[in-house]
Write an enzyme that holds these catalytic residues in place. Structure first.
Site, short mmCIF file in Angstrom:
data_model
loop_
_atom_site.label_atom_id
_atom_site.label_comp_id
_atom_site.label_asym_id
_atom_site.label_seq_id
_atom_site.Cartn_x
_atom_site.Cartn_y
_atom_site.Cartn_z
N VAL A 71 32.90 37.35 43.03
CA VAL A 71 33.71 38.56 42.87
C VAL A 71 35.08 38.37 43.52
O VAL A 71 36.12 38.71 42.94
CB VAL A 71 32.98 39.78 43.47
CG1 VAL A 71 33.87 41.03 43.36
CG2 VAL A 71 31.66 40.03 42.75
N CYS A 72 35.08 37.79 44.72
CA CYS A 72 36.34 37.57 45.43
C CYS A 72 37.26 36.63 44.65
O CYS A 72 38.49 36.79 44.64
CB CYS A 72 36.08 36.98 46.81
SG CYS A 72 35.07 38.02 47.87
N THR A 73 36.68 35.64 44.02
CA THR A 73 37.47 34.69 43.24
C THR A 73 38.22 35.40 42.12
O THR A 73 39.41 35.15 41.89
CB THR A 73 36.56 33.58 42.66
OG1 THR A 73 35.96 32.87 43.75
CG2 THR A 73 37.34 32.62 41.78
#
Length: 211
Positions: free
Chosen positions: A44-46
């Protein structure tokens, strides 16, 4: 420490993917966005960091600098950025703070023990040029942020600061704005020469003043 709207954003110095950074010096007299990530090399952070990178010109138009945070170290950040650039077809140029000791996370209340005792939640703050906290949004680690909403709020905050207005539900840049009840209709006629649409004495609209 619990950060609330209107508080002065705490200053800090920390290592980052771009070297040592002092937060206040990094922001200068710009608006700022500080957002936390649970960990490096997470899916998700990517996607979030990649999307933020693609919005570079949009943030620049709004005189806003972005800076991210993850509890991993700066060398891991640099390796992760290579993955982000590759998978999201972009080039991350903003810094990612290395917060292994969690000092910045604790300073900004990014760790919520009932969600995770060690990892940061997905928090985001908008900070104005006076270093005042103007927006706080916190998502669970599993849910990515909506950056279209963040741009919308930036537009609203900057417009509210420049003119004596408020923005209605689902407002987008260029749409009618609200005249606050504290301004009399007579005063509003002088302040908003584009006209007033009165739905109720307390609910009055006017075209966006700078459009």
């Amino acid at each position: 420490m619990s950060i609330k709207l209107g508080d002065t954003a705490p200053d800090f110095t920390a290592e980052s993917s771009l070297g040592e950074i002092n937060f206040y010096k990094f922001l200068g007299d710009s608006w700022g966005i500080l957002f936390s990530h649970p960990a490096d090399f997470t899916p998700v952070c990517t996607t979030e960091l990649g999307f933020t990178s693609k919005l570079k010109s949009e943030f620049e138009k709004r005189y806003t600098k972005v800076i991210a945070l993850s509890i991993d170290n700066a060398e891991d950040h640099k390796k992760w950025i290579l993955d982000i650039n590759e998978t999201q077809k972009t080039e991350v140029q903003f810094p990612i703070i290395a917060d292994q000791d969690k000092k910045v996370s604790e300073l900004y209340d990014f760790i919520h023990p009932n969600a995770s005792a060690t990892g940061t939640v997905r928090s985001l703050l908008i900070i104005d040029p006076l270093k005042k906290v103007r927006l706080i949004i916190t998502y669970p680690a599993s849910t990515g942020r909506n950056f279209d909403e963040i741009l919308r709020v930036l537009d609203s905050l900057q417009l509210v600061d420049e003119y004596k207005i408020a923005t209605p539900a689902n407002w987008n840049n260029g749409e009618d704005v609200i005249i606050p009840p504290a301004i009399s209709t007579e005063d509003a006629k002088d302040l908003f020469p584009k006209g007033i649409r009165e739905v109720k004495p307390y609910l009055r609209f006017t075209p966006q003043p700078n459009r």
